[in-house]
Scaffold this motif. Sequence first.
Motif, short mmCIF file in Angstrom:
data_model
loop_
_atom_site.label_atom_id
_atom_site.label_comp_id
_atom_site.label_asym_id
_atom_site.label_seq_id
_atom_site.Cartn_x
_atom_site.Cartn_y
_atom_site.Cartn_z
N LYS A 330 34.47 21.45 37.93
CA LYS A 330 33.47 22.24 38.80
C LYS A 330 33.04 23.57 38.20
CE LYS A 330 34.44 19.33 42.82
NZ LYS A 330 34.91 19.55 44.38
N PRO A 331 31.69 23.94 38.26
CA PRO A 331 31.17 25.47 37.92
C PRO A 331 32.11 26.22 38.71
CG PRO A 331 29.36 23.79 38.09
CD PRO A 331 30.56 23.16 38.62
N GLY A 332 32.53 27.43 38.39
CA GLY A 332 33.35 28.40 39.02
C GLY A 332 34.92 27.99 38.90
N GLY A 333 35.44 27.01 37.98
CA GLY A 333 36.55 27.00 37.72
C GLY A 333 37.66 26.29 39.03
N ASP A 334 38.91 26.03 38.46
CA ASP A 334 39.66 25.50 39.74
C ASP A 334 39.98 26.43 40.74
OD1 ASP A 334 39.84 23.30 38.12
OD2 ASP A 334 41.50 23.96 36.76
N GLU A 335 40.48 25.70 41.66
CA GLU A 335 40.78 26.80 43.08
C GLU A 335 42.09 27.82 42.52
OE1 GLU A 335 42.25 26.28 47.62
OE2 GLU A 335 41.78 24.36 46.29
N GLY A 336 41.82 28.95 42.95
CA GLY A 336 42.94 29.91 42.63
C GLY A 336 42.68 30.69 41.40
N SER A 337 41.88 30.03 40.35
CA SER A 337 41.38 30.49 39.19
C SER A 337 40.23 31.48 39.26
CB SER A 337 41.44 29.47 38.09
OG SER A 337 40.45 28.87 38.14
N LYS A 338 40.25 32.70 38.15
CA LYS A 338 39.03 33.38 37.96
C LYS A 338 38.15 32.90 37.10
CE LYS A 338 41.58 37.45 39.70
NZ LYS A 338 41.67 38.79 39.42
N PRO A 339 36.84 32.62 37.51
CA PRO A 339 35.93 32.18 36.42
C PRO A 339 35.49 33.25 35.52
CG PRO A 339 34.77 32.59 38.51
CD PRO A 339 36.21 32.68 38.61
N THR A 340 35.08 32.81 34.49
CA THR A 340 34.95 33.67 33.46
C THR A 340 33.36 34.31 33.71
OG1 THR A 340 35.91 32.69 31.67
CG2 THR A 340 34.40 34.23 30.83
N PRO A 341 33.31 35.80 33.83
CA PRO A 341 32.00 36.16 33.94
C PRO A 341 30.78 35.86 33.27
CG PRO A 341 33.56 37.90 33.42
CD PRO A 341 34.26 36.81 33.68
N ALA A 342 29.86 35.80 33.54
CA ALA A 342 28.55 35.54 32.66
C ALA A 342 28.37 37.03 32.11
CB ALA A 342 27.49 35.08 33.67
N TRP A 372 23.96 43.72 35.18
CA TRP A 372 23.71 42.44 35.96
C TRP A 372 23.51 41.18 34.78
CZ3 TRP A 372 23.18 42.58 41.05
CH2 TRP A 372 23.03 43.78 41.82
N ASP A 373 23.96 40.20 35.21
CA ASP A 373 23.68 39.00 34.59
C ASP A 373 22.32 37.91 34.95
OD1 ASP A 373 24.20 37.61 36.83
OD2 ASP A 373 26.30 37.00 36.27
N SER A 374 22.02 37.22 34.18
CA SER A 374 20.61 36.30 34.38
C SER A 374 20.86 35.86 35.66
CB SER A 374 20.38 35.37 33.39
OG SER A 374 21.72 34.50 33.24
N ALA A 375 21.86 35.52 36.45
CA ALA A 375 21.94 34.89 37.85
C ALA A 375 21.85 35.94 38.86
CB ALA A 375 23.21 34.11 38.05
N GLY A 376 21.59 37.33 38.52
CA GLY A 376 21.42 38.24 39.63
C GLY A 376 22.81 39.03 39.91
N LYS A 377 23.77 38.71 39.49
CA LYS A 377 25.17 39.06 39.90
C LYS A 377 25.67 40.45 38.84
CE LYS A 377 26.81 34.66 41.79
NZ LYS A 377 27.90 33.62 41.44
N HIS A 378 26.18 41.39 39.44
CA HIS A 378 26.45 42.29 38.64
C HIS A 378 28.05 42.04 37.97
CE1 HIS A 378 28.59 43.60 42.66
NE2 HIS A 378 29.56 43.48 41.89
N THR A 379 28.16 42.34 36.55
CA THR A 379 29.11 42.08 35.88
C THR A 379 30.15 43.20 35.50
OG1 THR A 379 28.03 42.65 33.92
CG2 THR A 379 27.53 40.44 34.83
N ALA A 380 31.61 42.82 35.57
CA ALA A 380 32.37 43.76 35.19
C ALA A 380 32.97 43.56 33.71
CB ALA A 380 33.75 43.41 35.93
N GLY A 381 33.37 44.50 33.23
CA GLY A 381 33.96 44.31 31.96
C GLY A 381 32.68 44.58 30.53
N THR A 382 31.74 44.76 31.19
CA THR A 382 30.67 45.04 30.22
C THR A 382 30.63 46.30 29.55
OG1 THR A 382 29.00 43.67 31.37
CG2 THR A 382 28.03 45.20 29.68
N ARG A 383 30.51 46.41 28.26
CA ARG A 383 30.72 47.60 27.36
C ARG A 383 29.22 48.55 27.37
NH1 ARG A 383 32.29 47.31 22.16
NH2 ARG A 383 33.47 49.15 22.34
N VAL A 384 29.22 49.49 27.75
CA VAL A 384 27.95 50.30 27.73
C VAL A 384 28.11 51.53 26.87
CG1 VAL A 384 26.14 51.26 29.20
CG2 VAL A 384 27.42 49.47 30.07
N ARG A 385 27.05 51.92 26.07
CA ARG A 385 27.22 52.90 25.05
C ARG A 385 26.11 53.80 25.79
NH1 ARG A 385 26.06 50.81 20.46
NH2 ARG A 385 23.70 51.28 20.81
N PHE A 386 26.36 55.09 25.72
CA PHE A 386 25.60 56.22 25.97
C PHE A 386 25.53 57.34 25.15
CE2 PHE A 386 27.47 54.98 29.92
CZ PHE A 386 26.76 54.90 30.97
#
Length: 598
Positions: A330-342, A372-386
């Motif tokens: 199922k989308p979102g992964g098995d119970e107790g596991s963390k889905p890979t962020p979009a 933000w991802d395409s589904a409108g959720k903020h994403t952790a682990g994204t690399r941003v250059r300034f």
Amino acid sequence: MKILRTRAASVSRQGLCTALLVASLTAAVGVSPPHNTADADDTAPGPDNPQGLPHGTPNLTLPDLKPRSPGGLPGKPGEGAGGTDSASGIPATALAAYQKAAQTTQAELPGCHIPWQLIAGIGKVESHHGTMEGRHLNADGLADQKILGPRLTGGEFAVIKDTDGGRWDDDTEYDRAVGPTQFIPSTWESFGADGNGDGIKDPNNIFDASLGTARYLCANNRDLNNPRDLDKAVLAYNPSRAYVNAVLAWMRTYQSGNVTELPDAPGGSGITPGGSAPGGTSPSPGRTPHTKPTPPAKTVPPAKPTPPSTSKPVPPAKPTPPAEPKPPHKPGGDEGSKPTPAPATRLERMGDRAIEAVTVDVFEKRASVRAWDSAGKHTAGTRVRFEIVGVEGTESHFIGRDKKPVVTTGKDGIATAPQLLAGTRAEQFVVRATIVGGTGEGASADFDATVKVGTVDKLVRVGSEKPLQTGAGTAFTDKVELKASGNGKSVSGTTVTATVTSPDGKTDVKAGPYFKGKDGKPVRTLDLGTTDKEGNVTLPTLYADEHTGGYALRIVTANGTTLLLQLNVTGPQPETTKPADKPTGTPAGVKPKSTPAT
């Protein structure tokens, strides 16, 4: 910042010996004692500065004033220079970290003049150079056990809710001071640094912590050669006069040469970050290790022989039926596991688009974005250059080694750029945040940055107050240097104009003293350019024509602050005349004899 427990003897000794200590060390190294801020309130950090709030109990033990004894350190007769509890000793890795941090900061912020001994004073008072309570440092800069302050839940300490998701302090509910120089996680977010070049900014690493400490002490354009700025810097770390006295006392002890390099891990090897050496470690004398000693193992008697089995043979096991197929994932992964962020596809500015600062000062607001991802959720682990774009040759830069720092978004999807330091001139540019990697690579958000010239409220001549005077047809030989300041700080980048006028400064003149223009011809109004990063500007040579008398030089900054310097042109020196030749004949005053008439 404070995790070490203050011993009663230390506090008593500190109260009795502070005056003697500061006076004697000052005499020994020829350094003025720190500014005694009876008005400490005006130098203490404000309520919005978590680093300056109570968050631990530092060790305020003062240096020993006794001279070195043969073969030992002050107050430790007979103890070798490599003794692990030598009062003025510094572990080799900590010493290297302090010196490297000062060297890096002196290159980045030369006007700060930070000595490594000041960083060492902070490290000594905060965590005994990362070796408190039996810890010791590894060569990579990490202690064998984390150094964490108390939970900041109130009472004798401040109340600071979690700001780092437990990343540094292992606490997701409240913050704790972290590492050998005891940074609050939110302060580390602003001043964190990669002091050992491994690509990680870790407050638990003494190389990173030392560089972060140096940048914190140098903030707000402080010059640590100035006793008042030095006092403010240490008070910003801990608003306590006893703390300032202890840190500066250790600093001056190290500056006097009373310091010994100690081995990092006495008698141990194979120590891994965050763990203990195989077989346990030996704590330093007089210190209590974090872990309790393991009691000796009990002797286990030999097992009795097993009697021969009288049970019946076990029949062979029945074959296992084939497993039923698992339902589709199922989308979102098995119970107790963390889905890979979009992957992130866009960036959103956090706060205002416009940020500004005055010349040679830090931008109060920092560029911050959320991914933000395409589904409108903020994403952790994204690399941003300034990066800074839209201007060439700017002196404005991010504080740190990287001209284009890359920051990874946290669990809230937010990435915040390092602090930005304005250059010496007024200018406008764009700070651009851009996604690095993934399907959203190249998506960006811009901030409009403006560097303004500070307001000058004081313009003075530096050094000599000698009147400017010369003879007609000659040059004024005195060098004239001016300094512009506002609110007690140097003002860089302000334009300065000089005009020759009447003595009262009200009327421009067409004859008298002059500057030489680009074509070599006399000019009596000249643009002197802009003040440098110290707020200074130097006048070119001023000449006098054949006209004599009194004049003035009216000097005006961009915002109208004026200084009037008096000029005096004297006449040419009279030539020395030779005495007239005496007439031949009768000497003067002698009547000639009358010639008798014939």
